[in-house]
Design an enzyme around this catalytic site. Sequence first.
Site: not given
Length: 465
Positions: A216-218, A220, A238, A272
């Site tokens: 997911g996002s950096t 979070v 990742e 991504c």
Amino acid sequence: MTMISLIIDGKDVTSDNYFHIHNPSSGKLVIPCTSAGVEEATQAVEAAKAAFLAWSNTKPCDRRDILLQAAEIMLSRKEELIRYQMDDAGAGRLFAEKNLLLAVKFIKDFAGKITSIEGVVPPTAYKGLPILDQEKNAPYILGTRSILLPLGAGNTTILKGSELAPRCFWAIGDVFRQAGLPAGCLNVLYHRTSDAAEVTHALIAHPAVRKITFTGSTLVDSIIAATAGKYTKPVLLELGGKASAIVLNDANLETAVAGIKMGAFLNSGQICMSTERIVVQRAVVEDFRKVLFKCREIDYGKDSVPLVLAQEAAAEKNRRLVQTPSPKERTSFSEGGGATMKPLVVEGVTKDMDLYWTESFGPTVSLIVVDTEEEAIEVANDTEYGLTSAIFTRDLLRGIQVGRRIESGIYLWCGSAVHINTLTVRDEPVYPHGGWKSSGFGRFGGNSAYDEFLQFKTITWSEKR
């Protein structure tokens, strides 16, 4: 299916807590979904804990056979699973089908590697005192990408799927259940956004959870990694990317444009590894523009559909990112409304703009013109991310030399990638997939893929008894 259920200990579980899934394109209600709370999260971990001893002692060949059976079942339910992704997440037919077939490929590939897990007896400096490296399993909570490797290694798992497409994650659990995976080995949860903090904390904090994977996002990730660190739990991450596609002055422009269009706009740019920056040498930029905008529409074949993002908020984010440039600085195929957005190429992007730094995770890409090869490398590296990149050149040696200087790629032993004369989006089980810098930690795939999900133990003994 009248409501999407959780899967805990092999059983479908529903409750009075639920949220609604709406099609991001039409906005119409698709189906309600059960929302997990701390109680359900705890039940899932306890089920995984109870199933661990028996599953970890299952013969590798038996685990392999279950995974192979799951692959066949997934293929037999192809149309059903494709429909879930199209209805819930707004995916196009072509992408949904390719995504599913890639999942089947991953299952088969990782299943074939299960029997390669082994211990070793290396030589030592002490006569009569060899060392036996024995690999044991560790139960953990995993993210959406990583159920195959931990299950194949003999771990039991909790798959916490996205609230944007929970029916797809339910289907994954149901496929493995149908394939004969014992109850408790794969438990599937999802929840309302408002419950994310307490459910995630409960899962990470539980003593039985030994590893956490997250895709997911950096943003979070920083929360998840900090929580895992508090409880001394290892993580496999990742995360995001800001991939550059560099077009050098000797590139085949038709090849470059084909790779960049697909790399930037496949699945509406919601990958991504999607191309976020097109970096072109000035000597060829005018010809590049002519080729790029020769066609006014992006067409992926007869199944082509409008570019739909998973939610309206994602499209709004992309529209905000491109508000700064004036109309003269913006090169666009045209925009849409709601969760729909047409491919957008923006010029005149500078370092004081959010678009230069922020991952759009949508069909928005920057076109940056540079004079030299050195400048192109500087732009590609001028980001907190390091996941993937592409280089277009007719000279393979030149491509390799430039690739070695880009801060993403296996030459740095980081498991991310540099692709020459092809798109930035590429995911195969034979490659160690992951990133460096803020793009992640640890690796999915590759020859040593199972090492992430095994616990190494050294046993020594003496010849004296």
